[in-house]
Design a protein around this motif. Structure first.
Motif: not given
Ligand code: 5RP
Length: 223
Positions: A127-144
């Motif tokens: 229920t609580f949103p799960l935080p995922v720490e990502v490097v800023p470089f190319g983070y939209k690849q992970v997001l997708r």
């Protein structure tokens, strides 16, 4: 006293003279650190290892002696908060953004106690949103990739609209999952994605829960 204060102060009783203590992050750990500051002022001899810059600041204000994680071989006890915890003592952490340092400190600890208000204890995580720490470089690849899996990632922002940065200058993607049916599988999958630094699933760390209740009572549960 609110449920966070009750839990935080109770957990401080587990700290004994001579210990190296992991100091958690957040509004519940805050009360533990305040109480520990009182005990240090009364002569308790402890060394803290912090889990965030915010906690470092607080510990320094309270004159708690600190040591760098690099310089300890083992931490006797870590006391930290959590955003959700289930019956197996698996949890979600990182609501305060400190998940990476928190996991590093927990991993180096012989024992971890989580301090939570009663509302944090759940049947199923998610229920609580799960935080995922990502490097800023190319983070939209992970997001997708997270979107493709249906996890509805949201890039964390501050209230003023600026992007939230962790103490390591990374971004956080908060996953809106509502239910995490297989935390172990998800944890492994997430941490195997290039660009992911760490995620907020803490599956085998806490061995004791100190739960504060709004009626002023406190319960200690051991695994
Ligand atoms: C910070 C954390 C905190 O422990 C967690 O968010 C609980 O915070 P609070 O005690 O303020 O509710 O994981 O990264």
């Amino acid at each position: 006293m609110n449920s966070k204060q009750i839990a935080g102060e109770k957990a401080c009783e587990y700290i004994q003279d001579g210990m190296i203590v992991g100091l958690g992050t957040g509004s519940t750990a805050y009360y533990m650190i305040q109480k520990l500051g009182d005990r240090v002022a009364e002569g308790l001899n402890v060394t803290g290892v912090v889990t965030s810059k915010a906690t470092e600041e607080l510990a320094r204000e309270r004159n708690i002696p600190l040591m760098d994680l690099n310089d300890v071989t083992e931490i006797d006890l870590t006391i930290d908060g959590a955003d959700e915890v289930d019956a197996e003592f698996c949890g979600i952490k990182g609501g305060g953004g400190a998940l990476l340092f928190e996991k590093l400190v927990a991993h180096a600890s012989k024992k971890s106690i989580w301090v939570v208000g009663e509302d944090k204890v759940v049947a199923t995580l998610g229920t609580f949103p799960l935080p995922v720490e990502v490097v800023p470089f190319g983070y939209k690849q992970v997001l997708r990739q997270l979107e493709y899996r249906g996890y509805q990632p949201l890039l964390r922002h501050h209230e003023d609209g600026s992007i939230y940065l962790t103490d390591s200058q990374n971004y956080i993607l908060d996953l809106q999952m509502s239910e995490i049916t297989n935390p172990k599988e998800l944890n492994a999958w997430l941490n195997n994605l290039p660009g992911v630094v760490e995620n907020g699933l803490f599956l085998n760390y806490a061995s004791t829960l100190v739960i504060g209740f709004s009626d002023g009572s406190v319960e200690v549960r051991d695994k």
